[in-house]
Design an enzyme around this catalytic site. Structure first.
Site, PDB file in Angstrom:
ATOM      1  N   GLY A 138       0.878  -1.332  -0.064  1.00 30.96           N
ATOM      2  CA  GLY A 138      -0.153   0.064  -0.003  1.00 30.96           C
ATOM      3  C   GLY A 138       0.927   1.448   0.136  1.00 30.96           C
ATOM      4  O   GLY A 138       2.064   1.327   0.279  1.00 30.96           O
ATOM      5  N   CYS A 139       0.263   2.380  -0.477  1.00 30.98           N
ATOM      6  CA  CYS A 139       0.950   3.731  -0.508  1.00 30.98           C
ATOM      7  C   CYS A 139       1.499   4.289   0.846  1.00 30.98           C
ATOM      8  O   CYS A 139       2.684   4.438   1.016  1.00 30.98           O
ATOM      9  CB  CYS A 139       0.230   4.746  -1.135  1.00 30.98           C
ATOM     10  SG  CYS A 139      -1.541   4.858  -0.538  1.00 30.98           S
ATOM     11  N   PHE A 140       0.580   4.363   1.746  1.00 31.01           N
ATOM     12  CA  PHE A 140       0.924   4.873   3.174  1.00 31.01           C
ATOM     13  C   PHE A 140       1.983   3.872   3.918  1.00 31.01           C
ATOM     14  O   PHE A 140       2.831   4.204   4.443  1.00 31.01           O
ATOM     15  CB  PHE A 140      -0.286   4.941   4.135  1.00 31.01           C
ATOM     16  CG  PHE A 140      -0.898   6.213   4.013  1.00 31.01           C
ATOM     17  CD1 PHE A 140       0.135   7.240   4.505  1.00 31.01           C
ATOM     18  CD2 PHE A 140      -2.145   6.407   3.908  1.00 31.01           C
ATOM     19  CE1 PHE A 140      -0.471   8.565   4.697  1.00 31.01           C
ATOM     20  CE2 PHE A 140      -2.851   7.756   4.099  1.00 31.01           C
ATOM     21  CZ  PHE A 140      -1.920   8.811   4.377  1.00 31.01           C
TER      22      PHE A 140
END
Length: 333
Positions: A138-140
């Site tokens: 995921g990005c976060f």
């Protein structure tokens, strides 16, 4: 040359992946699937692609064998990749890369005989090179992990409380409009959301446990508050925790951890989003205040946080130079 197919190519991550693959010297895009845009030129949806390609979206895929494709990317919504793998015959030698969250956790990583490897190169590079299926982080999660992993590898988080805040641009919410993604709502506005319950928490803790390689890692406590920001793309996160190491030791640990990493860089100066937007970089900065450490990290949520990292993983899987097609220029102004 390898042949690539894309499932769900009409959204933000699909568009970014198409842009990267078009300019990759060793990749040919064979098809881009989109149920709602079948028959339309890619450039009708991703209008910056005018003059770049004459490919049109298709509703259905060709046979998923290496006669037609070598790698299949999933850019559809969360849950769609799992449905697709269960509902379609995919040859064992076709490699899969899921940009969604279907296979990131160990309990979800095996499906129809495929073992999905968590695709954070800074953690799993050697496993990625041997993998046939990748779960893109995921990005976060990418931004937070790259700030914390060097500490985890040194066992710094035993019985620790980690407090993390992070702000993301509107593209992190996807292309479908919701009340909080309209310009009129985002403009001159920010908001905390999913306080302490964000879906990336579990994969972050999973990676920290793996990095520390000790059962005591289960005592790690991550307190993450994400924010919606008034800008289009990028993620800025800050993680705070207690640490008694001196500044020299901390910098030594980070420099050693990332000395051979092509995309993760340490900055001795304060960092900001424009250093990384439109690139596959993560830039990390560390502040030490008394007995506390604050680690700041910045990425482009659509590149290092999604499609750029997916291409980095593809390069590793096929034995290409890891940076191929990813030497991108930041928008500095």
């Amino acid at each position: 040359m390898i042949k690539a197919g894309i499932i769900g190519g009409a959204g933000y991550t699909g568009g970014e992946l198409i842009r990267l693959l078009i300019n990759h010297p060793l990749v040919e895009i064979v098809f881009v699937q989109s149920g709602s845009n079948a028959g339309n030129l890619l450039s009708k949806v991703h209008q910056d692609l005018i003059g770049e390609t004459e490919i049109t979206f298709v509703a259905d895929c060709p046979p998923l064998t290496t006669e037609y494709i070598d790698v299949l990317f999933f850019c559809a919504g969360h849950g769609e990749a799992k449905k697709f793998v269960l509902g379609n015959e995919i040859a064992a030698d076709v490699k899969l890369i899921d940009i969604g969250n279907d296979f990131r956790l160990k309990e979800d990583a095996n499906l129809k005989g495929r073992q999905f490897i968590y695709g954070l190169p800074e953690l799993n590079r050697e496993l990625i090179k041997k993998a046939d299926s990748i779960a893109n982080p995921g990005c976060f999660a990418t931004a937070i992990q790259l700030g914390l992993l060097p500490f985890a590898k040194e066992g710094a988080f035993y019985q620790q409380e980690i407090y993390t805040t992070g702000i993301t641009g509107s593209t992190g919410a996807g292309q479908s409009l919701s009340p909080t993604s309209h310009f009129s709502w985002r403009s001159n506005n920010i908001q905390a959301y999913k306080t302490l319950t964000h879906q990336h928490n579990a994969e972050i803790k999973q990676s920290l446990i793996q990095a520390e390689d000790s059962i005591r890692s289960n005592d790690i406590s991550l307190n993450f508050v994400p924010w919606r920001g008034d800008f289009a793309r990028g993620i800025f996160v800050s993680s705070t925790f207690k640490c008694t190491w001196g500044k020299e030791q901390i910098l030594k640990v980070f420099k050693e951890a990332y000395k051979n990493e092509p995309f993760t860089k340490i900055s001795l100066e304060p960092i900001h989003l424009k250093q990384v937007v439109n690139t596959n970089k993560c830039v990390v900065n560390i502040e030490i205040i008394e007995d506390k450490v604050v680690v700041h990290s910045v990425i482009d949520n659509l590149l290092k946080g999604a499609s750029g990292q997916a291409l980095q993983n593809m390069n590793l899987m096929f034995g290409f130079e890891e940076t191929l097609g990813l030497k991108l220029k930041a928008a500095a102004f």
